[in-house]
Design an enzyme around this catalytic site. Sequence first.
Site, short mmCIF file in Angstrom:
data_model
loop_
_atom_site.label_atom_id
_atom_site.label_comp_id
_atom_site.label_asym_id
_atom_site.label_seq_id
_atom_site.Cartn_x
_atom_site.Cartn_y
_atom_site.Cartn_z
N SER A 171 -0.18 11.44 -4.93
CA SER A 171 0.22 11.75 -6.31
C SER A 171 -0.87 12.48 -7.07
CB SER A 171 0.46 10.45 -7.10
OG SER A 171 1.62 9.83 -6.69
N HIS A 181 4.79 14.91 -6.71
CA HIS A 181 4.94 15.08 -5.26
C HIS A 181 5.83 16.30 -5.04
CE1 HIS A 181 3.32 11.19 -3.71
NE2 HIS A 181 3.56 10.83 -4.95
N HIS A 215 8.63 7.43 -0.04
CA HIS A 215 8.10 6.08 -0.28
C HIS A 215 9.16 5.02 0.00
CE1 HIS A 215 5.82 8.81 -2.97
NE2 HIS A 215 4.80 8.03 -2.68
N TYR A 251 9.61 2.54 -1.86
CA TYR A 251 10.22 2.15 -3.14
C TYR A 251 11.35 3.06 -3.57
CZ TYR A 251 7.02 5.60 -5.29
OH TYR A 251 6.34 6.74 -5.62
N GLU A 252 11.47 4.23 -2.93
CA GLU A 252 12.61 5.10 -3.24
C GLU A 252 13.86 4.66 -2.47
OE1 GLU A 252 11.35 9.50 -3.56
OE2 GLU A 252 9.82 8.54 -2.34
N ALA A 299 -3.11 7.82 -4.36
CA ALA A 299 -3.62 7.33 -5.64
C ALA A 299 -3.53 5.81 -5.58
CB ALA A 299 -2.76 7.86 -6.78
N MET A 346 1.02 2.17 -3.21
CA MET A 346 2.39 2.03 -2.71
C MET A 346 2.70 2.97 -1.55
SD MET A 346 4.22 1.91 -6.43
CE MET A 346 3.42 1.08 -7.82
N SER A 347 1.69 3.37 -0.82
CA SER A 347 1.96 4.32 0.29
C SER A 347 1.01 4.02 1.44
CB SER A 347 1.77 5.75 -0.21
OG SER A 347 0.41 5.98 -0.53
N ASN A 377 -6.83 4.30 -11.73
CA ASN A 377 -6.73 3.36 -12.86
C ASN A 377 -7.31 2.02 -12.43
OD1 ASN A 377 -4.02 3.51 -11.22
ND2 ASN A 377 -4.17 1.43 -11.99
N HIS A 389 2.52 6.04 -14.84
CA HIS A 389 2.45 7.07 -13.80
C HIS A 389 1.69 8.28 -14.32
CE1 HIS A 389 3.45 9.08 -10.11
NE2 HIS A 389 4.23 9.97 -10.69
N1 HPA Z 1 -0.92 -0.18 -8.32
C1 HPA Z 1 -0.14 0.26 -7.32
N2 HPA Z 1 -0.09 1.55 -6.98
C2 HPA Z 1 -0.84 2.42 -7.66
C3 HPA Z 1 -1.67 2.02 -8.72
C4 HPA Z 1 -1.70 0.63 -9.07
O1 HPA Z 1 -2.42 0.20 -9.99
N3 HPA Z 1 -2.29 3.12 -9.19
C5 HPA Z 1 -1.85 4.17 -8.44
N4 HPA Z 1 -0.97 3.74 -7.51
#
Ligand code: HPA
Length: 279
Positions: free
Chosen positions: A36, A67, A89, A91-92, A119, A216-217, A240, A252
């Site tokens: 990302s 993406h 992903h 989650y999709e 990320a 998440m990847s 973050n 996001h």
């Molecule tokens: N959590 C999960 N996935 C992420 C995060 C997070 O804080 N930041 C970027 N992808």
Amino acid sequence: MSVERGAGSGSLRETAAFIAQRLESFSPKIGIVLGSGLGGLASAVQDGVSLPYGEIPGFPQANVDGHQGVFTAGRLDGVPVLMQGGRFHLYEGHAPATVVLPIRICAALGIETVIITNAAGGIRFGFEPPLLMLIADHVNLTWQNPLVGPVAPGDERFPDMSSPYDATLRAMARKAALEAKIVLEEGVYAGVMGPHYETPAEIRMLERLGADAVGMSTVPEVIAARARGVRVLGISAITNRAAGISQSKLSHQEVLDAGRKVSADLEALIRGVLRQKPL
Ligand code: HPA
């Protein structure tokens, strides 16, 4: 969860053959997965040929903001690479076999080394985003596994996972970081399904499980790569502080903005690795 193409070896072979034909005589040696907000590296590729996912018959579309959904083939610092800008992903709602389809295509094209970026949220005390973290190891908390089911051709049934992130490649990354004066932390990535960011209690749990970052990847892709003996270098852009570590809400947009800030360092790091010819 839907049954999608990519699970069957027939469709994988056809897709790989289509991509090989579009690349003509070009034979990539390193696969690079861009996470990302990290897609900028594709523009550094020389004489790049781009192949949007939409032009690949039956290929799923990448739908997440940040993406792009395009393969870029070309040379980066003299090394023939295939970049995957945009990933699928869990989650999709994609099946694990779809999530790892690009990695299996890399393997089918003869690629033996992949660089996977993502990320991630920073869990370890002192991780100040934006920051790069070399992935030393991971914890699979997605409750999914791309190897479940009949053994895919070329896969091992019970792959060894004692060293999922190649030690030689990691040494190259540390050297590249030192030379380019880039701060590079090293730690454990917890892979979760998402799509919501974690609760503060979940982050405290992940910290106790030994995770330094969460995302998440990556984990399904690394599992699929290792099942075929493909070497992996994994790099997280810590975009973050994970939930509860900072008082602010996660978004996001924050992830994308921080990804863009750190992408110049990530590019320098990857190029520093490529110059060491990790073939
Ligand atoms: N959590 C999960 N996935 C992420 C995060 C997070 O804080 N930041 C970027 N992808």
